[in-house]
Motif scaffolding. Structure first.
Motif, PDB file in Angstrom:
ATOM      1  N   HIS A 245       0.997  -1.164   0.043  1.00  0.00           N
ATOM      2  CA  HIS A 245      -0.140  -0.075   0.024  1.00  0.00           C
ATOM      3  C   HIS A 245       0.835   1.469  -0.036  1.00  0.00           C
ATOM      4  O   HIS A 245       0.559   2.296  -0.657  1.00  0.00           O
ATOM      5  CB  HIS A 245      -0.880  -0.045   1.103  1.00  0.00           C
TER       6      HIS A 245
ATOM      7  N   HIS B 256       1.659   1.587  -3.515  1.00  0.00           N
ATOM      8  CA  HIS B 256       0.386   2.190  -4.169  1.00  0.00           C
ATOM      9  C   HIS B 256       0.570   3.747  -4.081  1.00  0.00           C
ATOM     10  O   HIS B 256       0.168   4.455  -5.111  1.00  0.00           O
ATOM     11  CB  HIS B 256      -0.878   1.837  -3.518  1.00  0.00           C
TER      12      HIS B 256
ATOM     13  N   THR C  41      -6.554   8.795  -2.984  1.00  0.00           N
ATOM     14  CA  THR C  41      -7.320   8.307  -1.973  1.00  0.00           C
ATOM     15  C   THR C  41      -8.600   7.574  -2.402  1.00  0.00           C
ATOM     16  O   THR C  41      -8.936   6.283  -2.054  1.00  0.00           O
ATOM     17  CB  THR C  41      -7.675   9.404  -0.953  1.00  0.00           C
TER      18      THR C  41
ATOM     19  N   GLU D 279      -7.517   4.234  -4.196  1.00  0.00           N
ATOM     20  CA  GLU D 279      -7.095   3.492  -3.082  1.00  0.00           C
ATOM     21  C   GLU D 279      -8.393   2.684  -2.082  1.00  0.00           C
ATOM     22  O   GLU D 279      -8.747   1.703  -2.166  1.00  0.00           O
ATOM     23  CB  GLU D 279      -6.285   3.667  -2.152  1.00  0.00           C
TER      24      GLU D 279
ATOM     25  N   TRP E 129     -10.184   0.338  -4.382  1.00  0.00           N
ATOM     26  CA  TRP E 129      -9.692  -0.780  -4.483  1.00  0.00           C
ATOM     27  C   TRP E 129      -9.903  -1.804  -2.928  1.00  0.00           C
ATOM     28  O   TRP E 129     -10.222  -2.926  -2.951  1.00  0.00           O
ATOM     29  CB  TRP E 129      -8.174  -0.842  -4.622  1.00  0.00           C
ATOM     30  N   GLU E 130      -9.934  -1.172  -1.831  1.00  0.00           N
ATOM     31  CA  GLU E 130     -10.260  -1.847  -0.578  1.00  0.00           C
ATOM     32  C   GLU E 130     -11.631  -2.254  -0.679  1.00  0.00           C
ATOM     33  O   GLU E 130     -11.851  -3.230   0.023  1.00  0.00           O
ATOM     34  CB  GLU E 130     -10.057  -0.785   0.654  1.00  0.00           C
TER      35      GLU E 130
ATOM     36  N   ILE F 159      -5.162   2.315   3.432  1.00  0.00           N
ATOM     37  CA  ILE F 159      -5.500   3.629   2.793  1.00  0.00           C
ATOM     38  C   ILE F 159      -4.443   4.687   3.474  1.00  0.00           C
ATOM     39  O   ILE F 159      -3.708   5.350   2.521  1.00  0.00           O
ATOM     40  CB  ILE F 159      -6.815   4.056   3.156  1.00  0.00           C
TER      41      ILE F 159
ATOM     42  N   MET G 228      -1.039   4.147   2.035  1.00  0.00           N
ATOM     43  CA  MET G 228      -1.032   4.540   0.823  1.00  0.00           C
ATOM     44  C   MET G 228      -0.821   6.254   0.674  1.00  0.00           C
ATOM     45  O   MET G 228       0.293   6.625  -0.029  1.00  0.00           O
ATOM     46  CB  MET G 228      -2.317   4.342  -0.132  1.00  0.00           C
TER      47      MET G 228
END
Length: 188
Positions: A60, A63, A90, A93, A96-97, A130, A133
């Motif tokens: 992450h 990322h 953000t 990300e 994606w989460e 997150i 990231m």
């Protein structure tokens, strides 16, 4: 309110809304073991992807490096402030989460990768992913490019050597599983 302040507030709201969405999807808030730990080092243990950080935290951070580079490239075409670029990163990300914790991706991980017992992340772990990231994004903005590249390569190589998995292998096995890689990852 300035653009930077609005973008920062929006970034925090994205993280909060993501936590609520994940909870509504049935994700556990914290590890079902009932404890919160800063680090979970057992990649095959029940606390993996449940605690504040684990071996996948490094992915992450990377990322964040990659999203910084992508939004830097976008900003060359459409000028935008750092805080807007961070908001975009953000959002990606967070998306994606949410996707990663959907049944389709959880089942794909179980089918195509060594993550046979993967049940998804806790809300705590996803929020911390997150934040990791964001840390990577922030570091990429402040470090020379060569340092960011060396850090990313070092994280990939070290994590890959220690747990036989990393961001590169994770993406490869999720999109195009190779039986020889899966066999190597499982130690066979």
């Amino acid at each position: 309110m300035s653009l930077k302040a609005r973008a920062a507030l929006a970034t925090l709201c994205v993280i909060a809304v993501t936590a609520l969405v994940l909870y509504a999807m049935g994700r556990v808030p914290i590890c079902s073991c009932g404890t919160i730990k800063f680090w979970e080092g057992d990649v095959n243990g029940p606390g993996n992807s449940q605690q504040i950080s684990d071996w996948y935290t490094f992915s992450h951070i990377i990322h964040g490096f990659l999203f910084f580079a992508a939004t830097w490239w976008l900003a060359k075409r459409w000028p935008m402030d750092f805080s807007v670029r961070l908001l975009i990163a953000t959002l990606v990300e967070a998306g994606w989460e949410i996707l990663e914790n959907s049944p389709i991706i959880i089942d794909r991980y179980r089918e195509a990768t060594i993550a046979q017992g993967y049940n998804g992340d806790s809300v705590l772990n996803s929020v911390c992913d997150i934040v990791s990231m964001v840390l990577g994004f922030w570091l990429a903005a402040r470090l020379p490019v060569w340092v960011t590249v060396v850090l990313a390569l070092a994280m990939e190589l070290i994590v890959g050597a220690l747990i036989r998995d990393n961001l590169t292998l994770n993406v490869l096995m999720l999109l195009w599983p190779i039986e020889a890689v899966k066999s190597w990852q499982s130690g066979a």
